[in-house]
Design a protein around this motif. Structure first.
Motif, PDB file in Angstrom:
ATOM      1  N   GLU A 476      22.653 -58.650 131.123  1.00 20.50           N
ATOM      2  CA  GLU A 476      22.344 -59.373 129.788  1.00 20.50           C
ATOM      3  C   GLU A 476      21.344 -58.652 128.635  1.00 20.50           C
ATOM      4  O   GLU A 476      21.267 -58.574 128.126  1.00 20.50           O
ATOM      5  N   TRP A 477      20.249 -57.341 129.479  1.00 20.47           N
ATOM      6  CA  TRP A 477      19.397 -57.240 128.430  1.00 20.47           C
ATOM      7  C   TRP A 477      19.505 -55.628 128.375  1.00 20.47           C
ATOM      8  O   TRP A 477      18.944 -54.970 127.480  1.00 20.47           O
ATOM      9  N   ILE A 478      19.702 -54.652 129.547  1.00 23.08           N
ATOM     10  CA  ILE A 478      19.863 -53.554 129.427  1.00 23.08           C
ATOM     11  C   ILE A 478      20.361 -52.725 128.101  1.00 23.08           C
ATOM     12  O   ILE A 478      19.499 -52.046 128.042  1.00 23.08           O
ATOM     13  N   ASP A 479      21.385 -53.822 127.656  1.00 22.60           N
ATOM     14  CA  ASP A 479      21.855 -52.481 126.495  1.00 22.60           C
ATOM     15  C   ASP A 479      20.776 -52.607 125.308  1.00 22.60           C
ATOM     16  O   ASP A 479      21.754 -52.222 124.184  1.00 22.60           O
ATOM     17  N   ARG A 480      20.672 -53.738 125.451  1.00 23.58           N
ATOM     18  CA  ARG A 480      19.872 -54.044 124.134  1.00 23.58           C
ATOM     19  C   ARG A 480      18.005 -52.780 123.920  1.00 23.58           C
ATOM     20  O   ARG A 480      18.298 -52.708 122.840  1.00 23.58           O
ATOM     21  N   ILE A 481      18.030 -52.756 125.430  1.00 25.11           N
ATOM     22  CA  ILE A 481      16.819 -51.624 125.349  1.00 25.11           C
ATOM     23  C   ILE A 481      17.285 -50.106 125.348  1.00 25.11           C
ATOM     24  O   ILE A 481      16.406 -49.712 124.085  1.00 25.11           O
ATOM     25  N   ARG A 482      19.047 -50.349 125.573  1.00 25.20           N
ATOM     26  CA  ARG A 482      19.139 -49.033 125.157  1.00 25.20           C
ATOM     27  C   ARG A 482      19.100 -48.613 123.762  1.00 25.20           C
ATOM     28  O   ARG A 482      19.557 -48.025 123.213  1.00 25.20           O
ATOM     29  N   SER A 483      19.921 -49.091 123.743  1.00 25.10           N
ATOM     30  CA  SER A 483      20.610 -50.454 121.464  1.00 25.10           C
ATOM     31  C   SER A 483      19.105 -49.119 120.960  1.00 25.10           C
ATOM     32  O   SER A 483      19.097 -49.082 119.956  1.00 25.10           O
ATOM     33  N   ILE A 484      17.962 -49.631 121.627  1.00 21.93           N
ATOM     34  CA  ILE A 484      16.574 -49.146 120.130  1.00 21.93           C
ATOM     35  C   ILE A 484      16.629 -47.861 121.331  1.00 21.93           C
ATOM     36  O   ILE A 484      15.294 -47.179 119.645  1.00 21.93           O
ATOM     37  N   GLY A 485      16.624 -47.394 121.466  1.00 24.34           N
ATOM     38  CA  GLY A 485      16.680 -45.880 122.081  1.00 24.34           C
ATOM     39  C   GLY A 485      16.471 -45.220 123.230  1.00 24.34           C
ATOM     40  O   GLY A 485      16.095 -43.959 123.215  1.00 24.34           O
ATOM     41  N   TYR A 486      16.165 -45.766 124.145  1.00 23.31           N
ATOM     42  CA  TYR A 486      15.239 -46.208 125.535  1.00 23.31           C
ATOM     43  C   TYR A 486      16.439 -45.469 126.482  1.00 23.31           C
ATOM     44  O   TYR A 486      17.804 -46.112 126.328  1.00 23.31           O
ATOM     45  N   ASP A 487      16.109 -44.580 126.761  1.00 30.35           N
ATOM     46  CA  ASP A 487      17.257 -44.005 128.584  1.00 30.35           C
ATOM     47  C   ASP A 487      16.661 -44.330 129.554  1.00 30.35           C
ATOM     48  O   ASP A 487      15.871 -44.387 129.857  1.00 30.35           O
ATOM     49  N   ILE A 488      17.632 -45.794 130.097  1.00 30.92           N
ATOM     50  CA  ILE A 488      17.186 -46.597 131.265  1.00 30.92           C
ATOM     51  C   ILE A 488      17.965 -46.321 131.772  1.00 30.92           C
ATOM     52  O   ILE A 488      19.160 -47.508 131.338  1.00 30.92           O
ATOM     53  N   ASP A 489      17.409 -46.545 133.531  1.00 25.58           N
ATOM     54  CA  ASP A 489      18.389 -46.342 134.670  1.00 25.58           C
ATOM     55  C   ASP A 489      18.050 -47.837 135.821  1.00 25.58           C
ATOM     56  O   ASP A 489      16.518 -46.981 136.228  1.00 25.58           O
ATOM     57  N   ASP A 523      10.704 -64.560 132.109  1.00 26.12           N
ATOM     58  CA  ASP A 523      10.960 -66.450 131.641  1.00 26.12           C
ATOM     59  C   ASP A 523      12.800 -66.787 131.422  1.00 26.12           C
ATOM     60  O   ASP A 523      13.532 -67.404 130.698  1.00 26.12           O
ATOM     61  N   LYS A 524      14.006 -65.435 131.432  1.00 21.60           N
ATOM     62  CA  LYS A 524      14.777 -65.526 131.343  1.00 21.60           C
ATOM     63  C   LYS A 524      15.323 -65.493 129.815  1.00 21.60           C
ATOM     64  O   LYS A 524      15.908 -67.313 129.718  1.00 21.60           O
ATOM     65  N   PRO A 525      14.981 -64.987 128.805  1.00 19.55           N
ATOM     66  CA  PRO A 525      14.909 -65.734 127.596  1.00 19.55           C
ATOM     67  C   PRO A 525      17.068 -65.608 127.436  1.00 19.55           C
ATOM     68  O   PRO A 525      17.748 -64.920 127.568  1.00 19.55           O
TER      69      PRO A 525
END
Ligand code: ADP
Ligand code: MG
Length: 594
Positions: A476-489, A523-525
């Motif tokens: 639910e969240w990882i793609d949102r963080i990637r959209s900001i420009g982070y490369d996260i795994d 908090d699982k928003p």
């Protein structure tokens, strides 16, 4: 001429009970006076209007032979055929108000037309005419309504206390008075005058007569037109907002309306400029071609339906946003909010108004209004283009100027926190931290919304240790963080590895931002809710941007340049100001030079 409508026309009108409390009677009577072209309208009430209401106007009056028919249901002089409903130019058209009022109260009507030798007095009780006689009286109409609901006691129970009904009446008459600055309105409660407007066509003066001088000080004029839509009026600068919507008045084609669409549009125009729970003050007068809206939705006609809600909403957002780019929208320190001693020298509110209204200049070209029937007739007879529809009579506005970053001279920084700057007539303090937050936030949004992510690769990747719960809903969240420009795994063992960060962030910022994101994710928003997502992002921006660092001259200049490129340079994403401004005149007042 007053006629009873054909049944098939009457049936097309949104029917319903119009009279539920004193204020609805006053609204109907005042609208009739406006439709009659009155230039002076006096409203008197006692006991919240329950025992006594009198509305006096100097309008066209009713011809002696028509006074009785005026009280019949569906009797109106304003429409004849069903097609008239598609383009209504008057406030009334249902022919129901007088009939409904006389069914529930004791009514007296005194009226005279200009060319009649004598006037006419009609007395009704429970819809029965008990007197119809000639009388000597001035031109115009006076309607007195006594003992509301005397014959329907069940309904009188639903009325609020005298003072609550009085408040409703004051609110409503103020709204109408504001939308008709050409009409001289007086509201009298018992023995005292609540307000009296001059009726000279100046909206700002009407606002001041009704709401007091304080409110008039920080208003910014709005003026725009597009495709036959016209908007005029005033909005508050973001620093003088209100805790409720009570000071938002919308008037469309001379009709005061309530509209979620307009309220939302206003909120959108002030987005990120106001703290949560604060509302802009707005007095907005719109003129739209009549076929663009349907007023025949609700019996009291306060609600309207737009032909194209997006069109009107976009127009309002655009106009208000552009109004808020002026210097006067920069939060302003005045001598009123600086504690000057001795107290005697405290500046009177009137002076404050004078100051803000640097020079009162009439809007060019001066236009006449659509509001009253009288003006509508004029409009119709000259068959004017819809572009020429005016949103209200001539307004006098405070002089406002566009804000230009290029004119700023930067002097340095105060307490390592505030950039000090000035231009030809104002002095500014810019909160470095708030400014940086604004810049950071807008870049982040830009990156989030664009396909191309500008990243920088880290030599040593960042490690984030998170809870099991956060890992469990990764999808639910990882793609949102990637959209900001982070490369996260995911790296295993509740750990995430970041190898690339957005190009515009430094490492500390990138790290602080993600840390804050992760702690919120605990908090699982509900991230599908864009409002919540935005809140998380703005909060994380705040954590990312550090305060209190001293900036070099180059860094300061770069920050100001970045701020200049922002869409909303005057506030941080949470609505705190980035700038405050003090005019030269205010400074001179503090030094008692003026
Ligand atoms: P409507 O306003 O929908 O036509 P009303 O019941 O409010 O219906 O009024 C009926 C008619 O009485 C109006 O159409 C108008 O011709 C006449 N009338 C009412 N009030 C006034 C007034 N203050 N001055 C002149 N004419 C009036
Ligand atoms: Mg009416």
């Amino acid at each position: 001429m007053i006629k009873v409508l054909d049944k098939h026309v009457a049936d097309k009108i949104a029917a319903g009970e119009v009279i539920d409390r004193p204020v609805s009677i006053i609204k109907e009577l005042v609208e009739n006076s406006l439709d009659a072209g009155a230039g002076t309208i006096t409203v008197e009430i006692r006991n919240g209007g329950k025992s006594y209401i009198r509305v006096t106007d100097n309008g066209c009056g009713i011809a002696g032979e028509e006074v009785e028919i005026a009280f019949r249901r569906h009797a109106t002089s304003k429409i004849t055929v069903a097609e008239d409903l598609n383009a209504i130019h008057t406030l009334g058209f249902r022919g129901e108000a007088l009939a409904s009022i006389c069914a529930v109260a004791r009514v007296e009507l005194v009226t005279k037309t200009l060319d009649a030798k004598a006037g006419r007095r009609v007395v009704l009780e429970g819809s029965n005419i008990i007197e119809n006689s000639t009388i000597g009286c001035p031109d115009g109409t006076t309607i007195t309504v006594r003992d509301l609901f005397y014959n329907v006691p069940a309904r009188s129970k639903f009325m609020a206390s005298d003072s609550a009904e009085t408040r409703r009446i004051i609110d409503m008459v103020s709204r109408i008075a504001l939308s008709y600055p050409d009409v001289k309105f007086t509201l009298i409660n018992g023995n005292s005058t609540v307000f009296a407007t001059a009726g000279k066509g100046n909206i700002l003066n009407s606002i001041i007569s009704i709401f007091g001088a304080d409110i008039g000080k920080d208003l910014i004029p709005v003026e725009d037109s597009l495709n036959g839509f016209v908007i005029k009026g005033f909005v508050s600068s973001p620093s003088s907002s209100s805790p409720s919507r009570s000071k938002q008045i919308f008037c469309i084609n001379g009709r005061v309306v309530s509209s979620d669409i307009l309220e939302k549009a206003l909120d959108e125009a002030y987005r990120e400029k106001l703290f949560h729970g604060r509302f802009p003050i707005a007095f907005l007068f719109l003129a739209l071609p009549p076929e663009k809206l349907d007023v025949n939705v609700h019996p009291t006609k306060r609600e309207i339906r737009f032909d194209d809600p997006y069109e009107i909403s976009d127009f309002v957002i655009r106009s208000v946003k552009s109004a808020l780019t002026v210097k006067e929208a920069v939060p302003h320190i005045t001598t009123e909010n600086v504690n000057t001693k001795p107290v005697k020298l405290f500046v009177a509110p009137e002076q404050g108004v004078q100051e803000t209204i640097v020079k009162s200049i009439p809007v060019e070209p001066p236009v006449s209004g659509t509001p009253s029937n009288y003006n509508v007739k004029k409009t119709l007879s000259s068959k004017r283009e819809s572009e020429n529809l005016s949103a209200g009579p001539e307004i006098t506005k405070p002089l406002v100027r566009p804000f230009d970053f290029e004119n700023l001279t930067i002097l340095g920084a105060l307490f390592n926190t505030y950039i000090v700057a000035y231009d030809e007539d104002s002095f500014y303090l810019i909160d470095q931290h708030a400014a940086h937050e604004r810049v950071f936030y807008e870049r982040l949004l830009e990156q989030y919304n664009s396909k191309e992510k500008l990243r920088q690769t880290l030599i040593i990747p960042l490690n984030f240790n998170v809870s099991k719960e956060v890992v469990s809903f990764e999808s639910e969240w990882i793609d949102r963080i990637r959209s900001i420009g982070y490369d996260i795994d995911f790296f295993g063992n509740n750990t995430y590895l970041v190898r690339e960060i957005p190009a515009f962030m430094d490492i500390d910022e990138a790290e602080a931002f993600l840390k804050d994101m992760f702690s919120t994710l605990e908090d699982k928003p509900d991230l599908t809710n864009t409002g919540i997502l935005e809140k998380i992002i703005t909060r994380s921006c705040k954590s990312a941007v550090k305060g209190g660092d001293s900036l070099s001259k180059n860094e300061r200049d770069a920050l100001m340049k970045d701020l200049k490129n922002c869409v909303n340079p005057f506030s941080c994403p949470h609505g705190r100001p980035t700038f405050i401004r003090m005019t030269r005149h205010e400074i001179e007042k503090l030094f008692k030079r003026v």
